[in-house]
Every structure is written in structure tokens, then in C-alpha cells.
Design an enzyme around this catalytic site. Structure first.
Site, PDB file in Angstrom:
ATOM      1  N   TYR A 168     -46.704  -5.305  -9.688  1.00  0.00           N
ATOM      2  CA  TYR A 168     -45.900  -4.928 -10.865  1.00  0.00           C
ATOM      3  C   TYR A 168     -46.768  -4.939 -12.135  1.00  0.00           C
ATOM      4  O   TYR A 168     -46.725  -4.002 -12.944  1.00  0.00           O
ATOM      5  CB  TYR A 168     -44.741  -5.912 -10.989  1.00  0.00           C
ATOM      6  CG  TYR A 168     -43.762  -5.608 -12.096  1.00  0.00           C
ATOM      7  CD1 TYR A 168     -42.814  -4.587 -11.960  1.00  0.00           C
ATOM      8  CD2 TYR A 168     -43.750  -6.355 -13.264  1.00  0.00           C
ATOM      9  CE1 TYR A 168     -41.901  -4.324 -12.972  1.00  0.00           C
ATOM     10  CE2 TYR A 168     -42.841  -6.101 -14.279  1.00  0.00           C
ATOM     11  CZ  TYR A 168     -41.910  -5.086 -14.133  1.00  0.00           C
ATOM     12  OH  TYR A 168     -41.005  -4.822 -15.139  1.00  0.00           O
ATOM     13  N   LYS A 208     -47.641  -1.786 -14.573  1.00  0.00           N
ATOM     14  CA  LYS A 208     -47.257  -1.763 -15.986  1.00  0.00           C
ATOM     15  C   LYS A 208     -48.473  -1.714 -16.908  1.00  0.00           C
ATOM     16  O   LYS A 208     -48.396  -1.164 -18.018  1.00  0.00           O
ATOM     17  CB  LYS A 208     -46.379  -2.978 -16.317  1.00  0.00           C
ATOM     18  CG  LYS A 208     -45.015  -2.954 -15.598  1.00  0.00           C
ATOM     19  CD  LYS A 208     -44.198  -1.737 -15.980  1.00  0.00           C
ATOM     20  CE  LYS A 208     -42.785  -1.770 -15.409  1.00  0.00           C
ATOM     21  NZ  LYS A 208     -42.008  -0.570 -15.774  1.00  0.00           N
TER      22      LYS A 208
HETATM   23  P1  NAP Z   1     -32.685  -2.296 -13.099  1.00  0.00           P
HETATM   24  O1  NAP Z   1     -31.462  -2.915 -13.665  1.00  0.00           O
HETATM   25  O2  NAP Z   1     -33.167  -2.731 -11.753  1.00  0.00           O
HETATM   26  O3  NAP Z   1     -32.496  -0.696 -13.093  1.00  0.00           O
HETATM   27  C1  NAP Z   1     -33.513   0.135 -12.602  1.00  0.00           C
HETATM   28  C2  NAP Z   1     -33.100   1.574 -12.717  1.00  0.00           C
HETATM   29  O4  NAP Z   1     -34.152   2.395 -12.189  1.00  0.00           O
HETATM   30  C3  NAP Z   1     -31.853   1.910 -11.910  1.00  0.00           C
HETATM   31  O5  NAP Z   1     -31.111   2.897 -12.584  1.00  0.00           O
HETATM   32  C4  NAP Z   1     -32.429   2.471 -10.619  1.00  0.00           C
HETATM   33  O6  NAP Z   1     -31.475   3.266  -9.970  1.00  0.00           O
HETATM   34  C5  NAP Z   1     -33.623   3.254 -11.176  1.00  0.00           C
HETATM   35  N1  NAP Z   1     -34.688   3.549 -10.216  1.00  0.00           N
HETATM   36  C6  NAP Z   1     -35.347   2.700  -9.411  1.00  0.00           C
HETATM   37  N2  NAP Z   1     -36.251   3.361  -8.666  1.00  0.00           N
HETATM   38  C7  NAP Z   1     -36.167   4.667  -9.033  1.00  0.00           C
HETATM   39  C8  NAP Z   1     -36.838   5.840  -8.633  1.00  0.00           C
HETATM   40  N3  NAP Z   1     -37.785   5.824  -7.683  1.00  0.00           N
HETATM   41  N4  NAP Z   1     -36.503   7.018  -9.220  1.00  0.00           N
HETATM   42  C9  NAP Z   1     -35.530   7.071 -10.164  1.00  0.00           C
HETATM   43  N5  NAP Z   1     -34.860   5.978 -10.575  1.00  0.00           N
HETATM   44  C10 NAP Z   1     -35.166   4.789 -10.015  1.00  0.00           C
HETATM   45  O7  NAP Z   1     -33.950  -2.491 -14.063  1.00  0.00           O
HETATM   46  P2  NAP Z   1     -34.022  -2.930 -15.613  1.00  0.00           P
HETATM   47  O8  NAP Z   1     -34.127  -4.384 -15.658  1.00  0.00           O
HETATM   48  O9  NAP Z   1     -33.008  -2.230 -16.412  1.00  0.00           O
HETATM   49  O10 NAP Z   1     -35.481  -2.362 -15.966  1.00  0.00           O
HETATM   50  C11 NAP Z   1     -35.689  -1.066 -16.474  1.00  0.00           C
HETATM   51  C12 NAP Z   1     -37.158  -0.891 -16.783  1.00  0.00           C
HETATM   52  O11 NAP Z   1     -37.585  -1.905 -17.693  1.00  0.00           O
HETATM   53  C13 NAP Z   1     -38.065  -1.009 -15.556  1.00  0.00           C
HETATM   54  O12 NAP Z   1     -39.150  -0.105 -15.686  1.00  0.00           O
HETATM   55  C14 NAP Z   1     -38.563  -2.433 -15.639  1.00  0.00           C
HETATM   56  O13 NAP Z   1     -39.792  -2.597 -14.975  1.00  0.00           O
HETATM   57  C15 NAP Z   1     -38.687  -2.601 -17.134  1.00  0.00           C
HETATM   58  N6  NAP Z   1     -38.648  -3.999 -17.571  1.00  0.00           N
HETATM   59  C16 NAP Z   1     -37.552  -4.777 -17.326  1.00  0.00           C
HETATM   60  C17 NAP Z   1     -37.563  -6.110 -17.753  1.00  0.00           C
HETATM   61  C18 NAP Z   1     -36.389  -7.027 -17.532  1.00  0.00           C
HETATM   62  O14 NAP Z   1     -36.524  -8.223 -17.856  1.00  0.00           O
HETATM   63  N7  NAP Z   1     -35.255  -6.552 -17.041  1.00  0.00           N
HETATM   64  C19 NAP Z   1     -38.700  -6.621 -18.408  1.00  0.00           C
HETATM   65  C20 NAP Z   1     -39.784  -5.787 -18.623  1.00  0.00           C
HETATM   66  C21 NAP Z   1     -39.757  -4.487 -18.199  1.00  0.00           C
HETATM   67  P3  NAP Z   1     -31.454   3.400  -8.357  1.00  0.00           P
HETATM   68  O15 NAP Z   1     -31.562   2.036  -7.818  1.00  0.00           O
HETATM   69  O16 NAP Z   1     -30.220   4.121  -7.980  1.00  0.00           O
HETATM   70  O17 NAP Z   1     -32.651   4.249  -8.099  1.00  0.00           O
END
Ligand code: NAP
Length: 254
Positions: free
Chosen positions: A162, A166
Site C-alpha cells: 500500500y 501511494k
Molecule cells: P473504501 O471505503 O474502501 O472505498 C473504496 C472505493 O473504491 C469503493 O467505492 C470501491 O468500490 C472502490 N474501488 C475499489 N477497487 C476499485 C477498482 N479496482 N476500480 C474502481 N473502484 C474501486 O475506501 P476509503 O477509505 O473511502 O478510501 C478512498 C481512498 O482514500 C483510497 O484510495 C484510500 O487508499 C485512500 N485513503 C484512505 C484513508 C482512510 O483512512 N480511509 C487514508 C488514506 C488514504 P467497489 O468495492 O465496489 O469497487
């Protein structure tokens, strides 16, 4: 205030917008007057995504469409961008938010777990940027916002795949920024710390407490707080900001 007028309304694609941060970003952009293409990868999620799109469309009076596409596939990513272009006639904003985790310690990490995370988080971002840039270059306007993570800046035990993905997003972002700045296209990375979503739901109470101690603000962030930053970077007013990595982490990385 709405971006663009009725006839020239700005259009955005937000990958991974069925829940969490992406969903909040789609909502924020629709609320700001953008037409929005929402996306997820699972066919099973389409009905819910369509419902969410319809809700946003009704609420904000903009066009919101829902498309299933696995951004890790170059063909699917191109189809996603082109479907949005066909619907809206332009692509002004691309938010590469889709992301996954497959955590594990280095010595035990499986090839599949490393590859899957790189494929979605890094290659997926590249796939969408390449497809959207073709449209944005012709328009001589664009705003690309790539979702990185503080983990991409500092690394994290148990997240070699990861963190590498990133960190890769940051290098990709800076290169695109240099390449496209003269065409009025900006490309920035947002690096969230710990945000309350399904992705962080897996953490135990003990882990959350330990993490909370490292955050100056003493709390996890919200998807809406990240969306507000993305919305600013996606605006016309942010035109002189490019190639930047903006941490949104409650002071965790200070
Ligand atoms: P999440 O709740 O797990 O949602 C992920 C989203 O991405 C879902 O809509 C999922 O839908 C979609 N997705 C996954 N694989 C995909 C693919 N191959 N093609 C198209 N869509 C896809 O994640 P989140 O926490 O909101 O995170 C969103 C972003 O922020 C990510 O890039 C994550 O790495 C980043 N981020 C999150 C955090 C945190 O603390 N939450 C911190 C730093 C960075 P499906 O499952 O239907 O595909």
C-alpha cells in the site's frame, strides 16, 4: 457557488465513489454544481450506485451517472472516462480515489497481494490519468486530484504494498503536473491520515486508541473533511497549485 454555467457546466469523474471518501467527494462536487460520473468496480454494487447517483442528481439539479469499471484495467478505465465524456461533452475534473488494502508483513506478503494493490492504486490512477489527459489537453483545462496517503510519505509496517502504491501516486502526480501545467491542467495529490470509512473499520478499538494518540487533533478525520479539500483543488480558483502533496491528517505527520 456552481462551477460553470448551465450550458458550460463543469464535469467530474470520481473513481471509487460508491462509499467512503469517494462518495463524499461525489456529493461535494455535485453540490458545487458539477455534473458527476460515479464509479465502483463491483457489478453487484451498480444498483446502489445508480440510486446514489439519482439522489444526488435530484438534490443538486446536476447530471450524475453511475458506471462500473475496474480502474486497474486500462480498457475499462478508458471506457469509464469516455462514457463520462460522451454523457457530459467534457471532462474537467478527475478524482482518482479508488483504492484497496491487502495488509501483511513483508516476509509473509503474497505476490498477489502486492500486485493487486499496485494494480488498483497506482496503475489504476495512471490508467485514468492517461485517458482523461487526452480530453483535458484538447480542452486546455483540467484538474486532476489523486488520492495518496500519509503512508505513502512515511511508510508503514505491514503495508509495504500500500505504501509503495501511494508513494508511486506521488511520483506520478508530480510528473503529470510538470507535463501538463502549461496546458492549464493541474495535478495534485491528497494524502489523508486516518479517516473514518469502511477501510479503517477493520481496526480494533485498541488499535484506534493507539493511533489516536499519534494524531495531534486526537480524532480520526471524516470523509467530508477530505472532500472539502478535493473540492478546492478541483476548482478553477486552485489553478496555480500543481504537483503538491497535501496532507490532511489532523497533524499526525507533524
Ligand atoms: P473504501 O471505503 O474502501 O472505498 C473504496 C472505493 O473504491 C469503493 O467505492 C470501491 O468500490 C472502490 N474501488 C475499489 N477497487 C476499485 C477498482 N479496482 N476500480 C474502481 N473502484 C474501486 O475506501 P476509503 O477509505 O473511502 O478510501 C478512498 C481512498 O482514500 C483510497 O484510495 C484510500 O487508499 C485512500 N485513503 C484512505 C484513508 C482512510 O483512512 N480511509 C487514508 C488514506 C488514504 P467497489 O468495492 O465496489 O469497487
Amino acid at each position: 457557488m456552481a462551477e460553470g454555467t448551465q450550458s458550460t457546466r463543469r464535469a467530474a469523474v470520481v473513481t471509487g465513489s460508491s462509499r467512503g471518501i469517494g462518495r463524499a467527494v461525489a456529493e461535494k462536487l455535485a453540490g458545487a454544481g458539477f455534473d458527476v460520473c460515479m464509479n465502483c468496480s463491483s457489478e453487484g454494487g451498480l444498483a446502489a450506485l445508480e440510486q446514489a447517483a439519482e439522489e444526488l442528481s435530484q438534490r443538486f439539479g446536476v447530471r450524475v451517472i453511475a458506471r462500473v469499471a475496474n480502474v486497474a484495467s486500462p480498457e475499462a478505465a478508458t471506457e469509464l472516462i469516455e462514457a463520462a465524456f460522451a454523457e457530459f461533452g467534457r471532462i474537467d475534473v478527475l478524482v482518482n480515489n479508488a483504492g484497496i488494502t491487502r495488509d501483511g508483513l513483508l516476509a509473509r506478503m503474497k505476490d498477489d497481494d502486492f500486485d493487486a494493490v499496485i494494480d488498483v492504486n497506482l496503475k489504476g490512477t495512471f490508467n485514468c490519468c492517461r485517458a482523461a489527459a487526452k480530453r483535458m489537453m484538447k480542452q486546455r483545462y483540467g484538474r486532476i486530484v489523486n488520492m495518496s496517503s500519509v503512508v505513502g510519505v512515511s511508510g508503514n509496517a505491514g503495508q509495504a504494498n500500500y505504501a509503495a502504491s501511494k508513494a508511486g501516486v506521488i511520483g506520478l502526480t508530480k510528473s503529470i503536473a510538470r507535463e501538463l501545467a502549461a496546458r492549464n491542467i493541474t495535478c495534485n495529490a491528497v494524502a489523508p491520515g486516518f479517516i473514518d470509512t469502511d477501510m479503517t473499520d477493520a481496526l480494533s478499538d485498541k488499535q484506534r486508541e493507539a493511533i489516536g494518540e499519534r494524531i495531534a487533533a486526537k480524532r480520526f478525520g471524516t470523509a467530508e473533511e477530505v472532500a472539502a479539500l478535493v473540492r478546492f483543488l478541483a476548482s478553477e480558483g486552485a489553478g496555480y497549485i500543481t504537483g503538491q502533496v497535501i496532507c490532511i491528517d489532523g497533524g499526525m505527520s507533524l
